[in-house]
Design a protein around this motif. Structure first.
Motif, mmCIF file in Angstrom:
data_model
loop_
_atom_site.group_PDB
_atom_site.id
_atom_site.type_symbol
_atom_site.label_atom_id
_atom_site.label_comp_id
_atom_site.label_asym_id
_atom_site.label_seq_id
_atom_site.Cartn_x
_atom_site.Cartn_y
_atom_site.Cartn_z
ATOM 1 N N ASN A 675 62.884 78.195 29.642
ATOM 2 C CA ASN A 675 61.778 77.269 29.392
ATOM 3 C C ASN A 675 61.056 76.946 30.686
ATOM 4 O O ASN A 675 61.599 77.053 31.760
ATOM 5 N N SER A 676 59.812 76.494 30.529
ATOM 6 C CA SER A 676 59.142 75.949 31.699
ATOM 7 C C SER A 676 58.306 74.780 31.207
ATOM 8 O O SER A 676 58.106 74.622 30.000
ATOM 9 N N ILE A 677 57.857 73.959 32.133
ATOM 10 C CA ILE A 677 57.041 72.818 31.703
ATOM 11 C C ILE A 677 55.692 72.910 32.394
ATOM 12 O O ILE A 677 55.565 73.530 33.446
ATOM 13 N N ARG A 678 54.697 72.330 31.752
ATOM 14 C CA ARG A 678 53.367 72.328 32.355
ATOM 15 C C ARG A 678 52.839 70.905 32.358
ATOM 16 O O ARG A 678 52.956 70.196 31.350
ATOM 17 N N LEU A 679 52.272 70.510 33.462
ATOM 18 C CA LEU A 679 51.745 69.149 33.561
ATOM 19 C C LEU A 679 50.606 68.997 32.559
ATOM 20 O O LEU A 679 49.720 69.846 32.489
ATOM 21 N N HIS A 680 50.670 67.917 31.797
ATOM 22 C CA HIS A 680 49.756 67.784 30.675
ATOM 23 C C HIS A 680 48.841 66.563 30.849
ATOM 24 O O HIS A 680 47.643 66.625 30.602
ATOM 25 N N LEU A 1010 59.116 58.822 17.349
ATOM 26 C CA LEU A 1010 57.654 58.871 17.500
ATOM 27 C C LEU A 1010 57.296 59.383 18.900
ATOM 28 O O LEU A 1010 58.055 59.193 19.837
ATOM 29 N N PRO A 1011 56.105 59.983 19.047
ATOM 30 C CA PRO A 1011 55.725 60.441 20.397
ATOM 31 C C PRO A 1011 55.212 59.269 21.250
ATOM 32 O O PRO A 1011 54.044 59.237 21.643
ATOM 33 N N ILE A 1012 56.065 58.285 21.454
ATOM 34 C CA ILE A 1012 55.642 57.213 22.354
ATOM 35 C C ILE A 1012 56.785 56.951 23.326
ATOM 36 O O ILE A 1012 57.922 57.345 23.093
ATOM 37 N N LEU A 1022 55.819 45.326 30.927
ATOM 38 C CA LEU A 1022 56.476 46.263 30.026
ATOM 39 C C LEU A 1022 55.335 46.921 29.271
ATOM 40 O O LEU A 1022 54.456 46.225 28.749
ATOM 41 N N ARG A 1023 55.305 48.242 29.219
ATOM 42 C CA ARG A 1023 54.152 48.899 28.595
ATOM 43 C C ARG A 1023 54.635 49.958 27.613
ATOM 44 O O ARG A 1023 55.660 50.600 27.817
ATOM 45 N N ILE A 1024 53.845 50.143 26.572
ATOM 46 C CA ILE A 1024 54.121 51.195 25.585
ATOM 47 C C ILE A 1024 52.979 52.203 25.670
ATOM 48 O O ILE A 1024 51.805 51.813 25.642
ATOM 49 N N TRP A 1025 53.332 53.493 25.768
ATOM 50 C CA TRP A 1025 52.323 54.549 25.945
ATOM 51 C C TRP A 1025 52.379 55.501 24.764
ATOM 52 O O TRP A 1025 53.440 55.863 24.288
ATOM 53 N N ASP A 1026 51.201 55.952 24.381
ATOM 54 C CA ASP A 1026 51.088 56.953 23.318
ATOM 55 C C ASP A 1026 51.084 58.323 23.973
ATOM 56 O O ASP A 1026 50.260 58.603 24.849
ATOM 57 N N LEU A 1027 52.008 59.203 23.582
ATOM 58 C CA LEU A 1027 52.072 60.529 24.211
ATOM 59 C C LEU A 1027 51.320 61.572 23.397
ATOM 60 O O LEU A 1027 51.229 62.717 23.793
ATOM 61 N N SER A 1028 50.827 61.165 22.219
ATOM 62 C CA SER A 1028 50.079 62.136 21.416
ATOM 63 C C SER A 1028 48.719 62.332 22.080
ATOM 64 O O SER A 1028 48.406 61.647 23.040
ATOM 65 N N PRO A 1029 47.871 63.223 21.546
ATOM 66 C CA PRO A 1029 46.610 63.539 22.241
ATOM 67 C C PRO A 1029 45.731 62.333 22.568
ATOM 68 O O PRO A 1029 44.817 62.443 23.369
ATOM 69 N N TRP A 1246 63.215 63.496 27.997
ATOM 70 C CA TRP A 1246 62.605 64.364 26.994
ATOM 71 C C TRP A 1246 62.207 63.480 25.808
ATOM 72 O O TRP A 1246 62.872 62.481 25.515
ATOM 73 N N THR A 1247 61.144 63.857 25.111
ATOM 74 C CA THR A 1247 60.806 63.119 23.893
ATOM 75 C C THR A 1247 61.792 63.523 22.790
ATOM 76 O O THR A 1247 62.579 64.464 22.963
ATOM 77 N N TYR A 1248 61.711 62.837 21.643
ATOM 78 C CA TYR A 1248 62.729 63.028 20.587
ATOM 79 C C TYR A 1248 62.823 64.481 20.134
ATOM 80 O O TYR A 1248 63.888 64.958 19.773
ATOM 81 N N ASP A 1249 61.683 65.221 20.158
ATOM 82 C CA ASP A 1249 61.751 66.602 19.648
ATOM 83 C C ASP A 1249 61.730 67.626 20.790
ATOM 84 O O ASP A 1249 61.453 68.811 20.547
#
Length: 1869
Positions: A675-680, A1010-1012, A1022-1029, A1246-1249
């Motif tokens: 695997n590899s990762i890419r900055l998003h 969830l993707p957060i 304390l902050r909550i971030w949305d990781l979806s698009p 890592w996110t949940y998935d």
């Protein structure tokens, strides 16, 4: 309070009395305007004799010692002394700097000269190498540099009739230089027999390669080329100091006080003896002469300048006088007239008129004068002398009144009382004597109280008291005239002083810096009327203070000009002028005093442009009346950005850890993960300590930076693209005027600036090498070609770059305090402004330097801290924002007005077409008209105005604004809290990007489904971030304390947060409202975790080293885990919720049972089998491999395992995010590494998935989101990961040749050392024993005319050389056998359509004709050539470039260099000296596109691929590699363009493996160079091989033997071969493989046998005819060093490294039994020679001793007389009196290794460790004999021989495995 600001009056330099004649020459010229230019102290003077006026150039910071005039005679170059001296080129008309040349010389600049057209300037330094440097002075660039000479250089000049030639001269030498490319090469002048070798003081060049030079003995030496052709004797009677050429001819001036004029052919015209003229005196010495038309200028040693009109030559006109050499201390002013009196150690007292600027009287005394005083009535002048006496003169005619000597030590100070009755005399023996004036100076009192020498005296106005200062800084008061000390406070209060010249006392406290007790202020004088005080100190500075100044560290104005210490300073009687005198520069400066009222009209005295920041800027107590710094700015100034470990240090650190790693990597390690990762996406923007770093690009995207990433944000699509070229924090960003390129500067030990394209995100240029620690500000010029940058080193260095070329244009020190911004002038590319803490400076480029002028505030304001700057609508106008909220408006350097713009600092400004926009700490954006008259509109950044499309929430109203930019109808705003906002012109605000505010961020948790993700930080949010698009911040909550950890419950409903005060809370994950909170600990909560499944328990880890377990439903603590010895770092649950894994700061891995917390010990094997719910641990066997090689220095701070348990992501202290395959067992696992964070990565999840990885940067406060790319996507997108730290051998396979090449270190010739392990005293240092003759009192060479003794025998039997002996005069290189293939690649090429080939060996380039075998050579290199390339461009035919090794620490001819030359005529076209450190090596079949590997051609060769070659015409590719020959495979393959198909060629070399190092393709042929030093031509059609060049494979080649009668020779080398070479046919005839390394060979006298000595102690005798072995024997265990047949063919002598010589009798047949041996040889044998009668053998050994033995008995012969009578058959010894002369002076480290005397017995050749072949006459008993040297070999020539008939010399190389054949050129009969 008044002393807190500098006085508002001013001094202007009006006149300088003096001229520097001592220790300087050629420093006096006429300019084009008929003015006279010269220098004195640190000031350049332009004097107009017509107007009797002086102008001053004051750009230097120390003594000027050299001067040159531009050929157009307007510009002047001057050079100074100092630690970092520089050269200024300035205009003699305006006295402004034109260019500054710096950063090259040290110590000082001794001489300067312009070339004919004035484009270039040459300078000579005063450093130990006397470096010579050529400059392109307009651009401030150094073109070339070389060491000048080991001794002082006195003069240098360009040859005005030949381009690129210079001449320099000095102590015992003259050198002729040529400049080629960027290399300066000298040739020493040959004095020969024409004149004595002596010091040359001056020179002038003339036509036809003639050079005239003046020598120390008064002769003129005339040179043609480099040879002395004649001398003009007695031109002067003593040294000739100056020579000046003009249209009419030459003028010379000498120490004899004469000026001589000569015509153009140096025939004498006339002589002028200045000593004989009326102004002359005995001992007058001329130092400088300048002849223009009918005027001659003369400067003398004693600081006079004469002007002579040629037709009245006996009446020279004295136009300038000064004191002669010797310290100048005495100064007094006349009480009523504008006169000043000075007295000096030159024993003269002089009276100067301050109105006429002239010397009006002078008188010579008997003793050096140390002080002076004039009585109140102006009649008497008292002088204190160095010997303790004082003299009183009448002022009117300088006649003596009285001379009194009461003391033994120097009189340092004397003063008359105000009423004229007494004279007080202070002496160095710490007493003050009082004399009565009227009583003919009778002593009336004495003051004794001081314990140290008296430095200053003052009388009270009523003449009743005297105050003194002494050397210890104490102040004493005495009653007059008796001298009783006064101590009562009352009495002291009533005293009023007539003058104040003391340095100690209440009134002058302020002249001393606040925190120092140094006594470096020499003199003070108070002006009561103007209330100012003037001081003089040891740093050459004159300062003005307010008077009185009571508080230490008062403000002042300072004036430089004097060079070293200023000894005295006084006001004139009417306070119009200040007179200051310099001690060492013995000059008198007269300053005009401009009081306050006149200043208003005198704005022309703008601050002096200066390079020299002297000891203090304005003054020491700068902060006294400036308001407190704003808190934000205060914080920012304290940031240092220093790192313990910089990324640049990593390679080095890894090297140090190599050993550890070698042992560990023996096990096969896992591959890096697939695997590899890419900055998003990155949530964050760096606003807390950076300003103006946010811009719109051309196409409306937004560019900014965070951490180590440049970000381009597209606001329509809400996506980001990244520039990842930096490896540490980016601190500044600037955008190109066309808005397409961006420059970013980073932190680093040698920090770099990257200029990159925002479209392609590719770097265009990387600039480094001039800053330290980091770059805090950058700016593009208006044309976009230049870039200015400011560093964060202590001096805040400013550099101006031409960024496309990557070269520095100018550099200077900026300021001691922090600089926040640099701005380039949009109208004039050479101007810029810097602003910062109490700093606003206007700079102008001058050559390699920048000249700065401080902003002149005047009465309008104070020196405030500037935060931002913009230019206005003209080049003169500038606007700056201050830390107090004002906008300052500047015209040129003057502050015109200030406007209040914001509350609190103005952080950012932006200029529009018709106005400005500003942003400040108050969170307001203001629009202004174009002159800051009106504020047109303000926008407050408020939560209420946020538009619905915002990607987040504002934390507070009115955040501090740090960056502002306009474009696309919007205002772009960056805030301190890390938000980027877009303000519409109509008001609504959109938030685009945001991150955490200042404070470390540690806490990170991802949601279970969830993707957060949630983060918690030291910024108390304390902050909550949305990781979806949609990438936005969903919610934020302020906390009462900062936090370090957080965690979602398994159902995602609750969120637990650990705080820094030891408490933790649970909040509702949607609303962030409190559910429950606990506070059981004092220290930071470092990790918090819900148990898996239902989330029944929560484990809370703290820095108190406990883990508490709580039951969530009952809200009770149910267990405590004890037993950790240090703070807890990570905790994980197992999937059953029954076990906790804990990591601590002491690197312990502990296990506890839940929920009670009982400690368990689990064997490491079992740990793996347990199924863990999460894995964030960094310890244990499963993740041993994640610790890097340099684990001591860096910590792995976080890890996280994917849910499929395949990939472990880690973050560490260096900012790397790495991916490992799990489990990472074994040390130093392989990984993929990503750089984006700048310093430590605090958390990774890592996110949940597993689709994304989220990472947190501690100090960069950024949240980075990476997408996980699984292996199957690999084809589409290649990742930018860097590979692992270590590449073990399986990675790319191992190959001995590759490894060997990696490990080669090249010997540099100049640094080469002994090849043999010799010990003892070198021959030329040994004490000689007297010879027989000397013992008998006969000196050799002077025998009595008729000797009764028999004639001495010949030293050497001369062999078959005809009757007349002719010495060998020269050697010419004719053949070289050898090719450098063993460690170089791609270095064989075709030329001339395949007729010739070109290659290299040792230090020669060889052009070899294929058909005839003849060779021609390029021999300009002075060290090994490592690479060669041929220009394939049709325009440049036959142009070759070769690169050599060298030592870059040395900037001389031995530095590594590249030569570019023409292969046909061997002319050098250019030489480039480089900063490569050792040399140049090149070399990969992979097909690359950009930097991403598209595909690999699998196993193109079985071994490594060493060479590739593409022909331009048909694009076919040839590769060469290492391969065993087989039916289908071969070491050379020809491929089509895509490397899909190939055809292999076998090389029929008979080797087991062929190893090709170089390939080249010509017409139907492939040229191949092999590792075995062969060059082979392969036909493409028939694959036939033809060997063109042969050579030994491995060196050194030790053995060398020439055939007794034919032109053959043998060589034996370490590669185990003996080869036979034919000189006539130019080829190798035969080679014998011996199987062992061979050390020596020898022919028998008839040439029918060959003896070979081996390294293993064996020797073999072969028959030449059949090559059969006749006999072999091994009596010794170690190497045979020399082997010899006796001349009668009876004996064989074998010398070995076992300190022995064995004798064998050959007549007894091939059994070879030893008949005897030589004993007691003290060291190993080097060479042996038989005597002509075969009865003696001479042996030279490794302790520099020569021994003679009898043959065959082996008896040691010690009788010198007998030895002297032996005639030798051959001579190859390097020892013995006969060859004493071959040992050079430079043989400390390196030796002469071999020698050979010619068959004729009169010539001798030697080889040495430096790789030189030298030719001497034989015998040469005198030390350091004359010789000719021949270069070509690399270091170490191992052997050398004459061939039969002395036709050739053959030399063998050690390092280069080459054989050179030199043709002997004999002297004609």
């Amino acid at each position: 309070m008044a002393a807190r600001s500098a006085p508002s009056c001013h001094l202007r330099l009006e006149w300088v009395y003096g001229y520097r004649g001592h220790q300087c020459r050629n420093n006096l010229y006429y300019t084009a305007a008929k003015e006279i230019v010269y220098f004195v102290a640190g000031v350049g003077v332009v004097y107009s004799p017509r107007e009797h006026r002086q102008k001053f150039y004051r750009g230097h910071s120390d003594d000027i010692i050299s001067l040159a005039l531009h050929p157009e005679r307007v510009l002047v170059a001057t050079g100074q002394v100092g630690k970092e001296p520089y050269i200024c080129v300035w205009d003699s008309y305006t006295v402004q700097t034109v260019s500054v040349l710096k950063d090259v010389h040290t110590h000082g600049i001794a001489c300067l000269a312009f070339d004919l057209d004035g484009q270039r300037l040459v300078s000579v330094g005063l450093d130990s190498k006397n470096a010579v440097c050529v400059w392109d002075w307009k651009r401030g660039r150094m073109l070339s540099m070389a060491p000048g000479h080991t001794d002082r250089i006195f003069d240098i000049s360009w040859d005005l009739y030949q381009p690129n030639k210079l001449v320099s001269c000095g102590v015992k030498h003259i050198k002729f230089w040529s400049l080629c490319g960027n290399a300066l090469t000298p040739k020493r002048g040959v004095f020969g027999k024409t004149g004595d070798l002596q010091t040359i003081l001056c020179l002038a060049c003339a036509r036809d390669e003639l050079t005239y030079s003046g020598a120390l003995n008064g002769d003129i030496y005339v040179w043609k080329g480099i040879n002395l052709i004649r001398t003009i004797q007695g031109a002067h009677t003593a040294g000739i100091f100056s020579m000046n050429s003009c249209e009419e001819g030459f003028a010379t001036g000498g120490r004899d006080g004469c000026i001589r004029l000569w015509d153009l052919t140096f025939k004498p015209i006339t002589v002028i003896d200045l000593r004989e003229t009326e102004q002359g005196y005995k001992g007058l010495s001329v130092r400088s002469v300048c002849w223009r038309g009918d005027h001659i200028l003369v400067g003398t040693q004693d600081s006079e300048i004469f002007e002579i009109v040629v037709h009245e030559r006996n009446k020279p006109f004295l136009i300038m006088q000064g004191h002669c050499e010797g310290e100048l201390w005495a100064l007094a002013v006349h009480p009523t007239k504008p006169l000043a009196v000075t007295g000096s150690d030159d024993r003269s007292v002089r009276i100067w008129s301050l109105v006429d600027h002239a010397l009006i009287a002078r008188c010579n005394m008997e003793e050096p004068i140390r002080c002076a005083a004039v009585n109140v009535d102006g009649i008497h002048l008292a002088l204190g002398m160095k010997d303790g006496s004082f003299t009183v003169l009448r002022v009117r005619d300088m006649t003596e009144v009285v001379h009194i000597k009461d003391r033994k030590e120097a009189i340092h100070e004397l003063k008359y009382s105000p009423d004229g009755t007494y004279l007080a005399v202070g002496c160095n023996d710490s007493s003050v004597d009082i004399y009565g004036v009227a009583q003919r100076y009778k002593k009336v009192g004495e003051c004794v109280g001081s314990l140290s020498f008296i430095t200053h005296l003052d009388w009270s106005s009523d003449s009743r008291y005297l105050q003194t200062n002494d050397g210890s800084g104490k102040r004493f008061l005495y009653k007059m005239p008796g001298g009783k000390e006064v101590t009562s406070k009352e009495e002291i209060k009533g005293m009023h002083w007539a003058s104040w010249t003391c340095v100690a006392g209440l009134e002058v406290n302020g002249i001393w810096p606040k925190y120092s007790d140094i006594n470096d202020i020499n003199s003070v004088d108070g002006n009561y009327v103007g209330q100012v005080l003037v001081t003089a100190d040891d740093y050459g500075v004159v300062k003005l203070f307010r008077y009185p100044c009571l508080r230490k560290g008062a403000k002042f104005r300072k004036y430089i000009g004097h060079s070293a210490h200023v000894t005295n300073v006084r006001w004139s009687h009417d306070y119009q002028w200040v007179i200051s005198i310099g001690g060492a520069d013995h000059s008198v400066f007269q300053w005009k005093f401009i009081p306050e009222r006149k200043l208003k009209d005198a704005l022309h005295i703008a601050p002096q442009e200066s390079l020299a920041e002297s000891n203090s800027d304005e003054s020491d107590s700068d902060l006294s009346d400036v308001p407190e710094l704003d808190s934000e700015i205060e914080l920012e100034t304290q940031l240092t950005y220093h790192r313990q470990v910089y990324k640049e240090d990593l390679p080095q650190l890894k090297e140090q850890c190599k050993e550890k790693q070698k042992s560990a990597t023996s096990k096969r390690r896992e591959r890096a993960p697939g695997n590899s990762i890419r900055l998003h996406f990155i949530h964050g923007y760096r606003g807390y300590d950076c300003r103006s770093n946010l811009f719109y690009t051309q196409i409306g995207e937004i560019v900014y930076h965070v951490a180590a990433v440049g970000v381009i944000y597209n606001r329509q699509q809400n996506t980001q693209r990244f520039y990842l070229g930096h490896d540490d924090d980016i601190l500044c960003l600037a955008i190109h005027p066309l808005k397409d390129y961006v420059a970013t500067g980073q932190v680093g030990r040698d920090p770099s600036i990257h200029v990159w394209d925002t479209e392609t995100i590719k770097p265009l240029s990387i600039l480094k090498g001039y800053h330290q620690y980091g770059i805090c500000a950058v700016d593009f010029s208006a044309d976009g070609k230049r870039l200015a940058s400011v560093g964060i080193d202590d001096n805040h260095t400013i550099v101006l770059w031409d960024w496309k070329k990557g070269e520095k244009l100018s550099v200077t020190r900026g300021s001691k305090d922090k600089i926040f911004v640099v701005k380039m002038n949009p109208y004039v590319p050479d101007k810029l402004i810097t602003a910062g803490i109490k700093h606003m400076k206007f700079w102008r480029r001058a050559g390699g330097g920048l000249l700065g002028r401080k902003g002149y505030v005047g009465t309008l304001g104070k020196n405030d801290t500037m935060m931002c700057v913009v230019y206005g609508w003209t080049e003169e106008m500038a606007f700056s924002g201050t830390s107090t909220g004002d906008v300052c408006i500047w015209r040129d350097v003057f502050l015109v007005k200030t406007v209040k713009a914001h509350d609190g600092p103005v952080f950012s400004m932006h200029a529009l077409e018709k106005g400005f926009v500003t942003g400040g700490k108050d969170g307001v954006v203001a629009l202004w008209d174009d002159s800051f008259e009106r504020c047109l509109k303000t926008y407050a950044i408020k939560r209420a105005d946020l538009a619905p499309g915002s990607k987040g929430l504002l934390l507070e109203d009115n955040p501090s604004i740090r960056a502002i930019s306009l474009g696309h109808g919007h205002i772009l705003v960056g805030t301190k809290n890390g938000e980027i906002l877009e303000v519409d012109k109509s008001g609504p605000i959109t938030l685009l990007v945001q991150g955490h505010m200042e404070g470390e961020v540690w806490g990170l948790a991802t949601h279970p489904y969830l993707p957060i993700c949630a983060t918690v930080s030291d910024d108390k949010t304390l902050r909550i971030w949305d990781l979806s698009p949609s990438h936005c911040m969903l919610a934020v909550r302020k906390l009462k304390k900062g936090g370090r950890c957080c965690c979602f419950s398994p159902d995602g409903k609750a969120l637990a947060v650990g705080l820094n005060d030891g408490s933790f809370l649970m909040a509702n994950a949607d609303t962030l409202e409190d559910l429950v909170s606990f506070h059981h600990r004092k220290d930071i909560i470092s990790d918090i975790r819900f148990s898996p499944g239902s989330g029944k328990y929560v484990a809370v880890a703290s820095h108190d080293s406990f883990v508490d377990i709580y039951n969530v439903t009952s809200s009770k603590r149910v267990g405590v885990c004890k037993g950790a010895t240090s703070y807890i770092t990570h905790i994980d649950w197992d999937s059953r919720g029954k076990l906790l894994q804990v990591n601590t700061g002491a690197k312990e891995q502990l296990f506890f049972e839940a929920p009670r917390g009982k400690k368990q010990s689990i064997p490491s094997v079992e740990v793996e089998k347990i199924s863990w719910a999460t894995w964030t641990s960094v310890l244990g066997l499963c993740c041993e491999g994640i610790w890097p090689v340099i684990g001591e220095i860096t910590d792995v701070t976080a890890s996280c395992l994917t849910s499929d348990k395949m990939v472990l992501a880690t973050g560490d202290d260096l900012g790397f995010v790495k991916l490992f395959r799990y489990p990472a067992k074994g040390k130093f696992g392989k990984f993929k590494k990503y750089v984006a964070h700048s310093t430590h990565v605090t958390n990774v999840r890592w996110t949940y998935d597993d689709s994304m990885l989220v990472t947190l940067g501690g100090a960069d406060m950024s949240l980075m989101v990476w997408t996980n790319e699984v292996e199957s996507h690999r084809e589409k997108k290649c990742c930018d990961s860097e590979e692992s730290d270590i590449d073990s051998e399986e990675d790319g396979g191992y190959d001995s040749d590759v490894t060997r090449e990696n490990e080669i270190s090249y010997t540099i010739r100049a640094l080469s050392t002994n090849i043999r392990p010799m010990f003892g005293v070198k021959p030329h240092l040994q004490q000689k024993e007297p010879s027989v003759d000397e013992r008998q009192g006969v000196v050799r060479g002077s025998r009595p005319p008729v000797s009764r003794a028999p004639p001495q025998p010949e030293k050497l039997q001369s062999n078959n050389v005809g009757k007349k002996k002719r010495p060998v005069e020269d050697l010419v290189l004719e053949l070289a056998f050898g090719y450098r293939g063993r460690d170089c690649r791609n270095n064989v090429h075709y030329l001339n359509d395949g007729d010739d080939i070109i290659y290299h060996t040792a230090s020669v380039g060889i052009l070899h004709n294929v058909a005839t075998g003849t060779q021609s050579f390029y021999q300009e290199h002075n060290d090994d050539i490592l690479c060669l390339t041929v220009n394939q461009h049709p325009k440049f035919i036959n142009i070759v470039a070769t690169g050599q090794v060298g030592d870059s620490a040395d900037m001389s001819a031995t530095a590594p260099s590249v030569h570019i030359w023409d292969a046909v005529n061997k002319q050098t076209l250019s030489i480039l000296r480089c900063s490569h450190s050792k040399g140049t090596i090149s070399g990969d079949v992979c097909v690359w596109k950009d930097h991403i590997l598209c595909r690999v051609v699998a196993r193109a060769h079985n071994g490594p691929v060493f060479a590739m070659y593409t022909t331009l015409r048909d694009g076919l590719i040839v590769t060469g590699g290492k391969e065993r020959p087989s039916k289908e495979g071969g070491a050379v393959k020809l491929w089509d363009q895509e490397l899909r198909r190939c055809r292999a060629f076998r090389l029929e070399t008979g080797q087991v493996t062929d190893c090709v190092r170089s390939v080249c393709r010509g017409k139907g042929k492939i040229l191949v160079g092999t590792r075995n030093s062969e060059i082979i031509e392969v036909g493409e059609k028939n694959a036939a091989c033809n060997i063109l060049v042969n050579g030994h494979v491995d060196g050194p080649i030790w053995g060398l033997a020439t055939h007794p009668s034919r032109d053959f020779f043998l060589s034996a080398a370490e590669d185990g071969t003996v080869r036979l070479w034919d000189i006539a046919d130019k080829k190798m005839l035969n080679k014998v493989n011996l199987g062992h390394a061979a050390r020596t060979v020898c022919y028998s006298p008839e040439g029918d046998m060959v003896a070979i000595g081996m390294k293993n102690g064996e020797f073999i005798i072969l028959l030449v005819s059949s090559l059969k072995i006749w006999g072999k024997k091994r009596d010794r265990r170690c190497a045979i060093h020399d082997i010899r047949f006796s001349p009668d063919s009876r004996y064989l002598a074998v010398g070995s490294s076992e300190n022995s010589v064995d004798f064998y009798d050959l007549t007894l047949g091939p059994t070879l039994n030893r008949i005897s041996y030589c004993k007691d040889i003290p060291s190993f044998v080097i060479q042996m020679d038989f005597s002509a009668d075969s009865r003696h053998l001479q042996v030279s050994s490794g302790c520099y001793k020569r021994h003679v033995y009898e043959v065959p008995s082996g008896k040691h012969l010690v009788d010198h007389a007998a030895i002297d009578r032996i005639t030798w058959a051959t001579w190859t010894s390097i020892l013995g009196d006969e060859v004493m002369g071959i040992w050079s002076r430079h043989a400390e480290k390196a030796d002469v290794t071999c020698a050979c005397v010619s068959h004729s017995g009169i010539s001798l050749v030697t080889g040495d460790d430096f790789g030189m072949v030298k030719l001497y006459d034989f015998p040469c008993p005198e030390r350091f004999a004359k010789h000719k040297r021949f270069l070509g070999h690399s270091p170490h020539v191992t052997n050398i021989r004459f061939t039969s008939g002395d036709r050739h010399v053959v030399s063998a190389g050690g390092d280069d495995c080459s054989l050179f054949v030199w043709k002997c050129v004999h002297m004609p009969h």
